[in-house]
Design a protein around this motif. Sequence first.
Motif, PDB file in Angstrom:
ATOM      1  N   ALA A 117     -51.525 -28.353  14.892  1.00  0.00           N
ATOM      2  CA  ALA A 117     -52.317 -29.548  14.599  1.00  0.00           C
ATOM      3  C   ALA A 117     -52.804 -29.585  13.151  1.00  0.00           C
ATOM      4  CB  ALA A 117     -53.516 -29.613  15.545  1.00  0.00           C
ATOM      5  N   TYR A 118     -52.973 -30.788  12.661  1.00  0.00           N
ATOM      6  CA  TYR A 118     -53.465 -31.034  11.306  1.00  0.00           C
ATOM      7  C   TYR A 118     -54.968 -30.732  11.233  1.00  0.00           C
ATOM      8  CZ  TYR A 118     -54.487 -33.937   7.112  1.00  0.00           C
ATOM      9  OH  TYR A 118     -54.887 -34.408   5.888  1.00  0.00           O
ATOM     10  N   VAL A 119     -55.318 -29.799  10.391  1.00  0.00           N
ATOM     11  CA  VAL A 119     -56.733 -29.533  10.112  1.00  0.00           C
ATOM     12  C   VAL A 119     -57.051 -30.297   8.831  1.00  0.00           C
ATOM     13  CG1 VAL A 119     -58.518 -27.786   9.737  1.00  0.00           C
ATOM     14  CG2 VAL A 119     -56.500 -27.231  11.120  1.00  0.00           C
TER      15      VAL A 119
ATOM     16  N   TRP B 243     -61.299 -25.808   3.872  1.00  0.00           N
ATOM     17  CA  TRP B 243     -59.865 -25.564   3.992  1.00  0.00           C
ATOM     18  C   TRP B 243     -59.194 -26.656   4.799  1.00  0.00           C
ATOM     19  CZ3 TRP B 243     -57.691 -24.187   8.880  1.00  0.00           C
ATOM     20  CH2 TRP B 243     -58.634 -23.997   9.904  1.00  0.00           C
ATOM     21  N   THR B 244     -57.861 -26.751   4.626  1.00  0.00           N
ATOM     22  CA  THR B 244     -57.042 -27.697   5.379  1.00  0.00           C
ATOM     23  C   THR B 244     -55.716 -27.012   5.723  1.00  0.00           C
ATOM     24  OG1 THR B 244     -56.134 -28.607   3.324  1.00  0.00           O
ATOM     25  CG2 THR B 244     -58.011 -29.768   4.279  1.00  0.00           C
ATOM     26  N   PHE B 245     -55.045 -27.536   6.737  1.00  0.00           N
ATOM     27  CA  PHE B 245     -53.751 -27.001   7.167  1.00  0.00           C
ATOM     28  C   PHE B 245     -52.924 -28.174   7.658  1.00  0.00           C
ATOM     29  CE2 PHE B 245     -50.689 -25.337  10.126  1.00  0.00           C
ATOM     30  CZ  PHE B 245     -50.384 -24.048   9.697  1.00  0.00           C
ATOM     31  N   PHE B 246     -51.662 -28.242   7.223  1.00  0.00           N
ATOM     32  CA  PHE B 246     -50.814 -29.348   7.687  1.00  0.00           C
ATOM     33  C   PHE B 246     -49.383 -28.889   7.872  1.00  0.00           C
ATOM     34  CE2 PHE B 246     -48.013 -33.044   6.730  1.00  0.00           C
ATOM     35  CZ  PHE B 246     -48.326 -33.793   7.857  1.00  0.00           C
ATOM     36  N   GLN B 247     -48.865 -29.092   9.078  1.00  0.00           N
ATOM     37  CA  GLN B 247     -47.446 -28.867   9.347  1.00  0.00           C
ATOM     38  C   GLN B 247     -46.859 -30.177   9.860  1.00  0.00           C
ATOM     39  OE1 GLN B 247     -46.225 -26.406  12.710  1.00  0.00           O
ATOM     40  NE2 GLN B 247     -44.357 -25.799  11.649  1.00  0.00           N
TER      41      GLN B 247
ATOM     42  N   ALA C  11     -45.512 -25.327   6.475  1.00  0.00           N
ATOM     43  CA  ALA C  11     -46.883 -25.833   6.530  1.00  0.00           C
ATOM     44  C   ALA C  11     -47.587 -25.566   5.205  1.00  0.00           C
ATOM     45  CB  ALA C  11     -47.641 -25.162   7.667  1.00  0.00           C
ATOM     46  N   GLN C  12     -48.594 -26.384   4.922  1.00  0.00           N
ATOM     47  CA  GLN C  12     -49.435 -26.166   3.744  1.00  0.00           C
ATOM     48  C   GLN C  12     -50.809 -25.722   4.211  1.00  0.00           C
ATOM     49  OE1 GLN C  12     -49.814 -28.835   0.549  1.00  0.00           O
ATOM     50  NE2 GLN C  12     -47.830 -29.823   0.862  1.00  0.00           N
ATOM     51  N   PHE C  13     -51.276 -24.658   3.598  1.00  0.00           N
ATOM     52  CA  PHE C  13     -52.603 -24.124   3.925  1.00  0.00           C
ATOM     53  C   PHE C  13     -53.375 -24.100   2.614  1.00  0.00           C
ATOM     54  CE2 PHE C  13     -54.881 -19.866   4.809  1.00  0.00           C
ATOM     55  CZ  PHE C  13     -55.962 -20.484   5.414  1.00  0.00           C
ATOM     56  N   ASN C  14     -54.409 -24.942   2.518  1.00  0.00           N
ATOM     57  CA  ASN C  14     -55.210 -25.032   1.297  1.00  0.00           C
ATOM     58  C   ASN C  14     -56.593 -24.441   1.541  1.00  0.00           C
ATOM     59  OD1 ASN C  14     -53.121 -26.474   0.153  1.00  0.00           O
ATOM     60  ND2 ASN C  14     -54.159 -28.452   0.208  1.00  0.00           N
ATOM     61  N   VAL C  15     -57.035 -23.633   0.628  1.00  0.00           N
ATOM     62  CA  VAL C  15     -58.381 -23.058   0.736  1.00  0.00           C
ATOM     63  C   VAL C  15     -59.117 -23.339  -0.575  1.00  0.00           C
ATOM     64  CG1 VAL C  15     -59.721 -20.936   1.015  1.00  0.00           C
ATOM     65  CG2 VAL C  15     -57.605 -21.247   2.315  1.00  0.00           C
TER      66      VAL C  15
ATOM     67  N   VAL D 254     -62.719 -24.703  -6.205  1.00  0.00           N
ATOM     68  CA  VAL D 254     -61.403 -24.378  -6.780  1.00  0.00           C
ATOM     69  C   VAL D 254     -60.392 -24.218  -5.637  1.00  0.00           C
ATOM     70  CG1 VAL D 254     -60.082 -22.759  -8.196  1.00  0.00           C
ATOM     71  CG2 VAL D 254     -62.478 -23.247  -8.754  1.00  0.00           C
ATOM     72  N   LYS D 255     -59.405 -25.115  -5.628  1.00  0.00           N
ATOM     73  CA  LYS D 255     -58.439 -25.135  -4.524  1.00  0.00           C
ATOM     74  C   LYS D 255     -57.219 -24.286  -4.818  1.00  0.00           C
ATOM     75  CE  LYS D 255     -56.753 -29.216  -3.305  1.00  0.00           C
ATOM     76  NZ  LYS D 255     -56.261 -30.404  -2.572  1.00  0.00           N
ATOM     77  N   ARG D 256     -56.819 -23.512  -3.817  1.00  0.00           N
ATOM     78  CA  ARG D 256     -55.567 -22.770  -3.882  1.00  0.00           C
ATOM     79  C   ARG D 256     -54.753 -23.096  -2.641  1.00  0.00           C
ATOM     80  NH1 ARG D 256     -55.258 -19.258  -7.891  1.00  0.00           N
ATOM     81  NH2 ARG D 256     -57.154 -18.375  -8.800  1.00  0.00           N
ATOM     82  N   ARG D 257     -53.424 -22.958  -2.804  1.00  0.00           N
ATOM     83  CA  ARG D 257     -52.535 -23.361  -1.716  1.00  0.00           C
ATOM     84  C   ARG D 257     -51.536 -22.270  -1.394  1.00  0.00           C
ATOM     85  NH1 ARG D 257     -48.673 -28.426  -2.674  1.00  0.00           N
ATOM     86  NH2 ARG D 257     -48.127 -27.143  -4.476  1.00  0.00           N
ATOM     87  N   ARG D 258     -51.239 -22.132  -0.107  1.00  0.00           N
ATOM     88  CA  ARG D 258     -50.134 -21.283   0.321  1.00  0.00           C
ATOM     89  C   ARG D 258     -49.189 -22.136   1.160  1.00  0.00           C
ATOM     90  NH1 ARG D 258     -48.647 -15.820   1.276  1.00  0.00           N
ATOM     91  NH2 ARG D 258     -47.631 -15.462   3.279  1.00  0.00           N
TER      92      ARG D 258
ATOM     93  N   SER E 193     -52.662 -22.025  -7.680  1.00  0.00           N
ATOM     94  CA  SER E 193     -53.707 -23.003  -7.965  1.00  0.00           C
ATOM     95  C   SER E 193     -53.128 -24.405  -7.883  1.00  0.00           C
ATOM     96  CB  SER E 193     -54.246 -22.817  -9.390  1.00  0.00           C
ATOM     97  OG  SER E 193     -55.016 -21.658  -9.451  1.00  0.00           O
ATOM     98  N   VAL E 194     -53.860 -25.311  -7.289  1.00  0.00           N
ATOM     99  CA  VAL E 194     -53.428 -26.709  -7.260  1.00  0.00           C
ATOM    100  C   VAL E 194     -54.597 -27.587  -7.676  1.00  0.00           C
ATOM    101  CG1 VAL E 194     -51.584 -26.484  -5.564  1.00  0.00           C
ATOM    102  CG2 VAL E 194     -53.918 -26.818  -4.784  1.00  0.00           C
ATOM    103  N   ASN E 195     -54.273 -28.779  -8.132  1.00  0.00           N
ATOM    104  CA  ASN E 195     -55.352 -29.706  -8.520  1.00  0.00           C
ATOM    105  C   ASN E 195     -56.067 -30.205  -7.291  1.00  0.00           C
ATOM    106  OD1 ASN E 195     -54.735 -29.500 -11.240  1.00  0.00           O
ATOM    107  ND2 ASN E 195     -53.110 -31.055 -11.056  1.00  0.00           N
ATOM    108  N   ASN E 196     -57.332 -30.481  -7.447  1.00  0.00           N
ATOM    109  CA  ASN E 196     -58.137 -30.918  -6.307  1.00  0.00           C
ATOM    110  C   ASN E 196     -57.812 -32.348  -5.896  1.00  0.00           C
ATOM    111  OD1 ASN E 196     -59.519 -28.525  -5.872  1.00  0.00           O
ATOM    112  ND2 ASN E 196     -60.893 -28.971  -7.573  1.00  0.00           N
TER     113      ASN E 196
HETATM  114  C1  LIG Z   1     -53.069 -29.242  -0.366  1.00  0.00           C
HETATM  115  O1  LIG Z   1     -53.302 -29.544  -1.710  1.00  0.00           O
HETATM  116  C2  LIG Z   1     -52.243 -30.247  -2.324  1.00  0.00           C
HETATM  117  C3  LIG Z   1     -52.566 -30.395  -3.796  1.00  0.00           C
HETATM  118  O2  LIG Z   1     -53.803 -31.021  -3.991  1.00  0.00           O
HETATM  119  C4  LIG Z   1     -52.070 -31.603  -1.629  1.00  0.00           C
HETATM  120  O3  LIG Z   1     -50.987 -32.304  -2.201  1.00  0.00           O
HETATM  121  C5  LIG Z   1     -51.797 -31.374  -0.153  1.00  0.00           C
HETATM  122  O4  LIG Z   1     -51.728 -32.611   0.528  1.00  0.00           O
HETATM  123  C6  LIG Z   1     -52.892 -30.511   0.441  1.00  0.00           C
HETATM  124  N1  LIG Z   1     -52.546 -30.185   1.810  1.00  0.00           N
HETATM  125  C7  LIG Z   1     -53.438 -30.225   2.781  1.00  0.00           C
HETATM  126  C8  LIG Z   1     -53.002 -29.731   4.103  1.00  0.00           C
HETATM  127  O5  LIG Z   1     -54.576 -30.640   2.613  1.00  0.00           O
END
Ligand SMILES: *[C@@H]1O[C@H](CO)[C@@H](O)[C@H](O)[C@H]1NC(C)=O
Length: 156
Positions: A76-78, A92-96, A105-109, A114-118, A153-156
């Motif tokens: 599920a999308y967090v 944090w967020t998570f999206f698959q 999936a993207q996992f952002n913390v 300061v946002k980082r992504r895995r 690192s990713v932009n916010n």
């Molecule tokens: C994570 O961060 C990136 C860069 O800001 C964004 O494009 C992406 O949608 C984000 N993913 C989630 C799950 O929030």
Amino acid sequence: MKFFSSVALFLASLATANPVSHNGPGPYHISEFYASKIHDSGTCIYDFDVTAPGLDGAVHCHASVDAGFSGATWLAYVYEGAGNCNNSAVTWTFFQPASPVGSDAQFNVTVNGVKRRRIIPGSDISVNLNNETNPFDNDVYYSGPREFDITESVNN
Ligand SMILES: *[C@@H]1O[C@H](CO)[C@@H](O)[C@H](O)[C@H]1NC(C)=O
Ligand SMILES: *[C@@H]1O[C@H](CO)[C@@H](O)[C@H](O)[C@H]1NC(C)=O
Ligand SMILES: *[C@@H]1O[C@H](CO)[C@@H](O)[C@H](O)[C@H]1NC(C)=O
């Protein structure tokens, strides 16, 4: 002049090889990472601990989010605010994507803004259909390493 341009080139190649170290504090360390859909339910449970520069000790994060239906083959999308942590400095967020099945999936913390992504490879998220004739009888769960660093690192 030649000397300075080669120094500039050298610095530019360093920046390309290691873009992360120039952008905010060091990596975020994740441990005890758990993400799983409850059997016969659309509800997905997430749990993990994070340590990071600027945090006073470990922070625990959790979410319980509905994937939409019990036969979901994705986690599920967090969305922002759906998860919580025991320290408000961390979000944090998570999206698959739901399709194709097995998408990355993207996992952002975010720590102190300061946002980082895995990127979690789809191969680290297991889907067991269990019973081909019952689309609701499946399991979806994270099966990758439970401990890892988030360096990008990713932009916010
Ligand atoms: C994570 O961060 C990136 C860069 O800001 C964004 O494009 C992406 O949608 C984000 N993913 C989630 C799950 O929030
Ligand atoms: C938050 O969770 C971490 C990791 O489980 C724990 O060590 C810490 O004591 C918790 N902090 C609070 C304020 O409950
Ligand atoms: C598989 O699902 C079908 C349809 O719900 C059910 O009739 C059958 O008993 C299930 N088989 C097993 C082994 O659980």
